[in-house]
Design a protein around this motif. Sequence first.
Motif, PDB file in Angstrom:
ATOM      1  N   LYS A 287       0.821  -1.208   0.000  1.00 18.59           N
ATOM      2  CA  LYS A 287       0.000   0.000   0.000  1.00 18.59           C
ATOM      3  C   LYS A 287       0.855   1.257   0.000  1.00 18.59           C
ATOM      4  N   GLY A 288       2.168   1.102  -0.019  1.00 14.59           N
ATOM      5  CA  GLY A 288       3.064   2.229   0.120  1.00 14.59           C
ATOM      6  C   GLY A 288       3.774   2.615  -1.164  1.00 14.59           C
ATOM      7  N   SER A 289       4.678   3.581  -1.030  1.00 19.14           N
ATOM      8  CA  SER A 289       5.370   4.127  -2.202  1.00 19.14           C
ATOM      9  C   SER A 289       6.272   3.105  -2.875  1.00 19.14           C
ATOM     10  N   GLU A 290       6.926   2.236  -2.090  1.00 20.62           N
ATOM     11  CA  GLU A 290       7.753   1.205  -2.720  1.00 20.62           C
ATOM     12  C   GLU A 290       6.875   0.181  -3.441  1.00 20.62           C
ATOM     13  N   GLY A 291       5.628   0.055  -3.010  1.00 22.99           N
ATOM     14  CA  GLY A 291       4.696  -0.785  -3.747  1.00 22.99           C
ATOM     15  C   GLY A 291       4.426  -0.212  -5.124  1.00 22.99           C
ATOM     16  N   VAL A 292       4.349   1.125  -5.215  1.00 24.05           N
ATOM     17  CA  VAL A 292       4.185   1.782  -6.518  1.00 24.05           C
ATOM     18  C   VAL A 292       5.437   1.579  -7.364  1.00 24.05           C
ATOM     19  N   VAL A 293       6.612   1.739  -6.743  1.00 28.83           N
ATOM     20  CA  VAL A 293       7.868   1.520  -7.463  1.00 28.83           C
ATOM     21  C   VAL A 293       7.935   0.086  -7.984  1.00 28.83           C
ATOM     22  N   ASP A 294       7.523  -0.861  -7.176  1.00 28.73           N
ATOM     23  CA  ASP A 294       7.499  -2.265  -7.594  1.00 28.73           C
ATOM     24  C   ASP A 294       6.596  -2.443  -8.810  1.00 28.73           C
ATOM     25  N   GLN A 295       5.485  -1.744  -8.821  1.00 28.69           N
ATOM     26  CA  GLN A 295       4.589  -1.769  -9.981  1.00 28.69           C
ATOM     27  C   GLN A 295       5.282  -1.193 -11.212  1.00 28.69           C
ATOM     28  N   TYR A 296       5.985  -0.072 -11.044  1.00 31.69           N
ATOM     29  CA  TYR A 296       6.722   0.520 -12.166  1.00 31.69           C
ATOM     30  C   TYR A 296       7.752  -0.448 -12.727  1.00 31.69           C
ATOM     31  N   ILE A 297       8.450  -1.142 -11.837  1.00 30.73           N
ATOM     32  CA  ILE A 297       9.495  -2.066 -12.276  1.00 30.73           C
ATOM     33  C   ILE A 297       8.892  -3.245 -13.032  1.00 30.73           C
ATOM     34  N   LYS A 298       7.872  -3.844 -12.459  1.00 27.05           N
ATOM     35  CA  LYS A 298       7.282  -5.032 -13.068  1.00 27.05           C
ATOM     36  C   LYS A 298       6.553  -4.716 -14.365  1.00 27.05           C
ATOM     37  N   GLU A 299       5.936  -3.540 -14.437  1.00 24.18           N
ATOM     38  CA  GLU A 299       5.171  -3.170 -15.634  1.00 24.18           C
ATOM     39  C   GLU A 299       5.996  -2.329 -16.610  1.00 24.18           C
ATOM     40  N   LYS A 300       7.297  -2.144 -16.298  1.00 25.74           N
ATOM     41  CA  LYS A 300       8.209  -1.373 -17.145  1.00 25.74           C
ATOM     42  C   LYS A 300       7.679   0.051 -17.365  1.00 25.74           C
ATOM     43  N   ARG A 301       7.319   0.688 -16.254  1.00 25.47           N
ATOM     44  CA  ARG A 301       6.719   2.017 -16.327  1.00 25.47           C
ATOM     45  C   ARG A 301       7.660   3.102 -15.772  1.00 25.47           C
ATOM     46  N   PHE A 302       8.937   2.873 -15.903  1.00 22.34           N
ATOM     47  CA  PHE A 302       9.924   3.922 -15.682  1.00 22.34           C
ATOM     48  C   PHE A 302      10.381   4.456 -17.037  1.00 22.34           C
ATOM     49  N   GLU A 303      10.509   5.772 -17.130  1.00 21.22           N
ATOM     50  CA  GLU A 303      11.149   6.384 -18.293  1.00 21.22           C
ATOM     51  C   GLU A 303      12.550   6.785 -17.842  1.00 21.22           C
ATOM     52  N   MET A 304      13.554   6.094 -18.376  1.00 17.69           N
ATOM     53  CA  MET A 304      14.921   6.236 -17.909  1.00 17.69           C
ATOM     54  C   MET A 304      15.660   7.391 -18.580  1.00 17.69           C
ATOM     55  N   ASN A 305      16.506   8.039 -17.826  1.00 17.91           N
ATOM     56  CA  ASN A 305      17.372   9.084 -18.372  1.00 17.91           C
ATOM     57  C   ASN A 305      18.433   8.454 -19.258  1.00 17.91           C
ATOM     58  N   GLU A 306      18.534   8.926 -20.480  1.00 19.12           N
ATOM     59  CA  GLU A 306      19.473   8.348 -21.440  1.00 19.12           C
ATOM     60  C   GLU A 306      20.850   9.013 -21.407  1.00 19.12           C
ATOM     61  N   TYR A 307      20.930  10.209 -20.861  1.00 13.38           N
ATOM     62  CA  TYR A 307      22.216  10.929 -20.877  1.00 13.38           C
ATOM     63  C   TYR A 307      22.969  10.644 -19.585  1.00 13.38           C
ATOM     64  N   THR A 308      24.139  10.033 -19.699  1.00 16.59           N
ATOM     65  CA  THR A 308      24.861   9.569 -18.522  1.00 16.59           C
ATOM     66  C   THR A 308      26.257  10.166 -18.417  1.00 16.59           C
ATOM     67  N   ASP A 309      26.385  11.423 -18.805  1.00 14.96           N
ATOM     68  CA  ASP A 309      27.685  12.077 -18.730  1.00 14.96           C
ATOM     69  C   ASP A 309      27.546  13.370 -17.932  1.00 14.96           C
ATOM     70  N   MET A 310      28.669  14.016 -17.653  1.00 18.16           N
ATOM     71  CA  MET A 310      28.657  15.284 -16.955  1.00 18.16           C
ATOM     72  C   MET A 310      28.130  16.381 -17.882  1.00 18.16           C
ATOM     73  N   PRO A 311      27.634  17.491 -17.329  1.00 20.33           N
ATOM     74  CA  PRO A 311      27.111  18.572 -18.169  1.00 20.33           C
ATOM     75  C   PRO A 311      28.209  19.227 -18.987  1.00 20.33           C
ATOM     76  N   THR A 312      27.838  19.659 -20.171  1.00 17.19           N
ATOM     77  CA  THR A 312      28.776  20.399 -21.008  1.00 17.19           C
ATOM     78  C   THR A 312      28.807  21.864 -20.561  1.00 17.19           C
ATOM     79  N   GLN A 313      29.771  22.612 -21.054  1.00 18.77           N
ATOM     80  CA  GLN A 313      29.863  24.021 -20.680  1.00 18.77           C
ATOM     81  C   GLN A 313      28.658  24.803 -21.203  1.00 18.77           C
ATOM     82  N   ASN A 314      28.147  24.427 -22.378  1.00 16.45           N
ATOM     83  CA  ASN A 314      26.961  25.098 -22.902  1.00 16.45           C
ATOM     84  C   ASN A 314      25.749  24.871 -22.013  1.00 16.45           C
TER      85      ASN A 314
END
Length: 594
Positions: free
Chosen positions: A500-527
């Motif tokens: 009934k809690g927030s990790e239960g929602v996270v578990d739902q996201y994981i099992k149903e593939k309902r996370f939208e993942m960040n694709e950029y995995t580097d440090m910020p550029t100067q711009n």
Amino acid sequence: MKKHYGIKLASLTLILSLSVSLAACGNNNSNNNGNTGSTNGGSTNNGNETTDVSKLLDANAEPAKDPFGKFSPAIEVTTVHTDNGVAKNAPDGSTIEKNVYTQTWEDKLGIKLKYNWSAPNSQAEEKMNLMIASGDLPDFFYVSPSQFEKLVSTGQLEDMTEEVQDYATKYMKKYLTGDYQGLLEGVTRNGKIYGIPNGMTYHDQGNMLWIREDDLQKAGLSAPKSVADLDKILEAFKNNDYDKTGKVMYPIPLADANLNSTNWGIGSAFFNMFHSYPDIWIKNSKGELENGMFGEESRENTRKALLKLQEYYKKGYIHPDFATLDDTKYNEQVVNSQSTVVFGGMWDSWWPLNQILDQKPDAKWEPVAIPSADDQPGKSSVTATMLLGVNVAKKGVKNPEALVKMENLFHDLNNNPETMQFGKYNTDPKSGFGWFQLYPMHVYNPSFNYEGFQQVQQALTDGQGDKLPEAYKTFYDQAKAYQDKNDKNGFPPYLTYTSKGSEGVVDQYIKEKRFEMNEYTDMPTQNMLDNAPIVKKAWDVMFLNVVKGGDISGYDDFLAQYDSLYGSVVNPEVNDWFKAKNSESVQTWFEEKK
């Protein structure tokens, strides 16, 4: 081959926080909780030669040297503490200089902790930045990701590779390898390990709605699956004072007097309903990366979100003076039952939702997975691996292995289910005091809460709570006390560590593939650093105007400014980086992960 993904200060809001620090300090320092993680196929670049970090540690090997070996005679090591005000609440008179950690470290490890300085949290960032700029460093200390970058790039940190390889326990190595390898990558440069990372994974993150469940029942409605469902809930909550407060109802709490660099005006969960994803880069239908809010295929989703929020404002679902209200007023709206639909995240049950229980002990809140504005599933934006900070050693320090031994012991006392003494070293079960706050160099299991949810929920199902590790047994007892006796102290654990809690929602996201993942995995550029503050300021002005009824053409004007200042220069940089990484997608990795 498995891929291991994370993120490094890639979001616009995090970049803004970093740029504020840059302007103030003239260097790459910040106490903002930045992000870090992996790149291509388990390797890291970070502006240096690419290294396969998977070969650095053997997760299954026992440490070559005693991971808890006691120094004899005892040694003295120096550090700093950036929140000395926590000691005033210690129930036994403990101080920063004398407490359960300082005593245990001396008794078990032969290590005497000495503080070069301690400071109130409000002054810590400035003091830390001045210390780093001066080069007068303690032996061991905890830094933010951006401070780490500054220190490692200027050669001020000790190479800890041999010490981590020789002394790290199997438990520590578990959370530096496999799915957690992104954390190790964040502290590795040219094949050398320069610190012990502290972070979290997507298991312990997630955006969601929080709704008064008891009011839903009174309205004869269910938790929303769609925005259309949510519309009906908001209308009912607007027109009914279920708690008989005598006040005007404003179902959505909003307080935007302080639109800082990490505040888009309303929680990311709201934008997520429309498939708009603040703070992340996503892969579009062309196979290119774009900003999750303002990219070519995302910007119209953000427009829909703005128009819906404007509609809600016109219908009176939001306080008319929201633009001048501060955080205190936000909390008041929740506590006095005027606002009962919150666009939040994992930890709202710990604050401020729990505060209503003093006035209305029978109030029931429910975390709800992201509803959708269309026929596509609602997803929560998230980062795969987030680096919160790094425990480091200054260049040339004597006995660098002492840092690994201290962090091994911290792991064992706080995190390892087989050895933890949670009540003594982490959170006092009676007073609730966090003993861990007295120690300045934290390192945690990055999936601690999700693993806790799995164990606590199973124990509630099978009645085997007595077999739980100490920390999870505490959460179990508290959650069960709330479930059975409405004990308000169990409200936060129940709404975190159960189905009934927030990790239960996270578990739902994981099992149903309902996370939208960040694709950029580097440090910020100067711009990114140069232009993000201008873009965010333009957003703030436009957001307040549009929500309060201004013409949506203001959003078009904002987009033109975004494209000119940010998109036109940053998009090519991000996609050049993505191509250099063979366009390997974090989202694809997550969706294919079993």
